[in-house]
Design an enzyme around this catalytic site. Structure first.
Site, mmCIF file in Angstrom:
data_model
loop_
_atom_site.group_PDB
_atom_site.id
_atom_site.type_symbol
_atom_site.label_atom_id
_atom_site.label_comp_id
_atom_site.label_asym_id
_atom_site.label_seq_id
_atom_site.Cartn_x
_atom_site.Cartn_y
_atom_site.Cartn_z
ATOM 1 N N LYS A 44 -72.963 -20.765 -61.886
ATOM 2 C CA LYS A 44 -73.786 -21.506 -60.927
ATOM 3 C C LYS A 44 -74.848 -20.652 -60.245
ATOM 4 O O LYS A 44 -75.866 -21.171 -59.776
ATOM 5 C CB LYS A 44 -72.898 -22.154 -59.870
ATOM 6 C CG LYS A 44 -72.050 -23.318 -60.366
ATOM 7 C CD LYS A 44 -72.872 -24.576 -60.524
ATOM 8 C CE LYS A 44 -71.995 -25.796 -60.750
ATOM 9 N NZ LYS A 44 -72.781 -27.035 -60.840
ATOM 10 N N SER B 192 -67.003 -21.283 -67.895
ATOM 11 C CA SER B 192 -67.996 -21.499 -66.846
ATOM 12 C C SER B 192 -67.653 -20.834 -65.516
ATOM 13 O O SER B 192 -68.561 -20.550 -64.726
ATOM 14 C CB SER B 192 -68.223 -22.994 -66.633
ATOM 15 O OG SER B 192 -67.015 -23.649 -66.317
#
Length: 400
Positions: A51, A300
């Site tokens: 992110k 992720s």
């Protein structure tokens, strides 16, 4: 739609803050899936997740007026840390709205980067609504976690790195929450090589992309229920849905048990820790039809608390048949426990728990129940244990 030069420009910007996450070849996942599997470990990123790429790319492109208003974002954790880190790096104030049940590790990490944290709602969507309210109330600049082209652009830099290391990759598996990560990765990869297959992976309990594809429109799920809290999104973004329709070839779903299974294997074989959302693409390896292909699974994120790690390991051991609990009915007389122990020892099963119950309502008054938990070598070993007791005339029942 974004073009290759957009991602290349974003790569120069995010290189200022990101860690280099080189591909890791996985013999274990390759053997299990029948493909040549590589891991892209974004769990090793500075903030523990991909992110940071999108958040930094978005914030650094803002003009001074937008920055001076202060930033607000909503997040289940990883976007929060990305925004907080990027804001601190660029000298901007930030407020993050997070769901009330966000893991403490993510809350504390976000605060450590100087952000003001507001806890609101049960899931991400509740937090997002409150963030919009605060934006309107105080005039903050909103940084969306996925439905924003600057954010998508930043996430797509992952594809540039994958293709630089592995130009002949055939398939990229990507987790889906709101859709920002897969939108960026898919668009950038297809701009370089249209033949690369992009497969999205969602948790069964929060499959908003699969629902949108089935209805050919963005769908609001009635509820979400998954251990993959970072992807517990009731509705994917409108923009990301358009990217998914154009660039993503397939979306598969995995169960929480699939995630626990993949988690255990990642820890055991690679000594890497990832959160539930982070390992979606590894769990998805069992769901794809491709064989003998070069496959990259994007991990992720890795922001997971110790208690959750313990729970995931224990449940992963059960899912892989490494821990086995059974109950067995025995005559209520001395020496029976020793006989059971001898049988298990002969079968090389390590006893780790025993519960002796004399008070269960049995068909015969003279019977007792023995519940035993053993450590085993897998499901084949469990089958052998069950069969041995059956052959010896015992009434045995598998608990898990």
């Amino acid at each position: 739609m974004l073009e290759l030069q957009d991602f290349q420009a974003a790569k120069k910007r995010v290189d200022e803050v990101i860690e280099e996450t080189k591909l890791i070849h996985s013999e274990a996942f390759s053997l299990e899936s029948g493909n040549d599997v590589y891991i892209k470990p974004e769990n090793l990123q500075k903030t523990g997740a991909f992110k940071l790429r999108g958040a930094y790319n978005k914030i650094v492109k803002l003009d001074d007026q937008a920055k001076q208003k202060g930033l607000i974002a909503s997040s289940a954790g990883n976007h929060a840390q990305g925004v907080a880190y990027a804001a601190k790096k660029l000298g901007v104030q930030s407020t993050i709205v997070m769901p009330s049940h966000t893991p403490l590790i993510k809350i504390e990490a976000t605060k450590s980067h100087g952000a003001n944290v507001v806890l609101h709602g049960e899931v991400y969507d509740d937090a997002a609504k409150h963030a919009v309210f605060l934006q309107e109330e105080y005039g903050y600049t909103y940084v969306h976690p996925f439905d924003d082209e600057d954010v998508i652009e930043g996430q797509g830099t992952i594809s540039l790195e994958i293709l630089e290391e592995l130009p002949d990759v055939d398939v990229i598996l990507v987790p889906i929450g709101g859709g920002g990560l897969i939108s960026g990765i898919a668009c950038a990869a297809k701009n370089i090589n249209p033949n690369i297959k992009i497969i999205g992976v969602e948790p069964e309990g929060a499959a908003s992309a699969a629902a949108a594809i089935a209805e050919d429109q963005v769908v609001l799920l009635e509820e979400v229920n998954t251990i993959a809290d970072g992807t517990a999104v009731r509705q994917i973004g409108a923009s990301t849905f358009e990217y998914i329709k154009q660039y993503v070839d397939e979306v598969v779903t995995v169960s929480d048990y699939d995630l626990m299974d993949a988690f255990l294997m990642l820890v055991e074989k690679h000594k890497l820790v990832a959160e539930g959302s982070g390992i979606l693409s590894l769990a998805g390896l069992k769901k794809i039809e491709e064989r003998n292909k070069k496959v990259v699974s994007v991990i992720s994120g890795g922001n997971i608390d110790v208690m959750t790690i313990s729970s995931m390991i224990n449940k992963g051991l059960i899912a892989r048949g490494r821990i086995f609990t059974f109950s067995i009915q025995l005559p209520d007389k001395p020496g029976q426990l020793q006989l059971v122990s001898q049988i298990l020892a002969k079968l090389s099963a390590n006893v780790i728990g025993v519960d002796h119950n004399q008070f269960k309502n049995f068909a015969r008054f003279s019977e007792v129940e023995l519940r035993v938990t053993v450590e085993t070598n897998g499901n084949a070993h469990i089958d052998a244990i069950l069969q041995e007791f059956i052959d010896l005339g015992y009434k045995i029942e598998r608990i898990n």
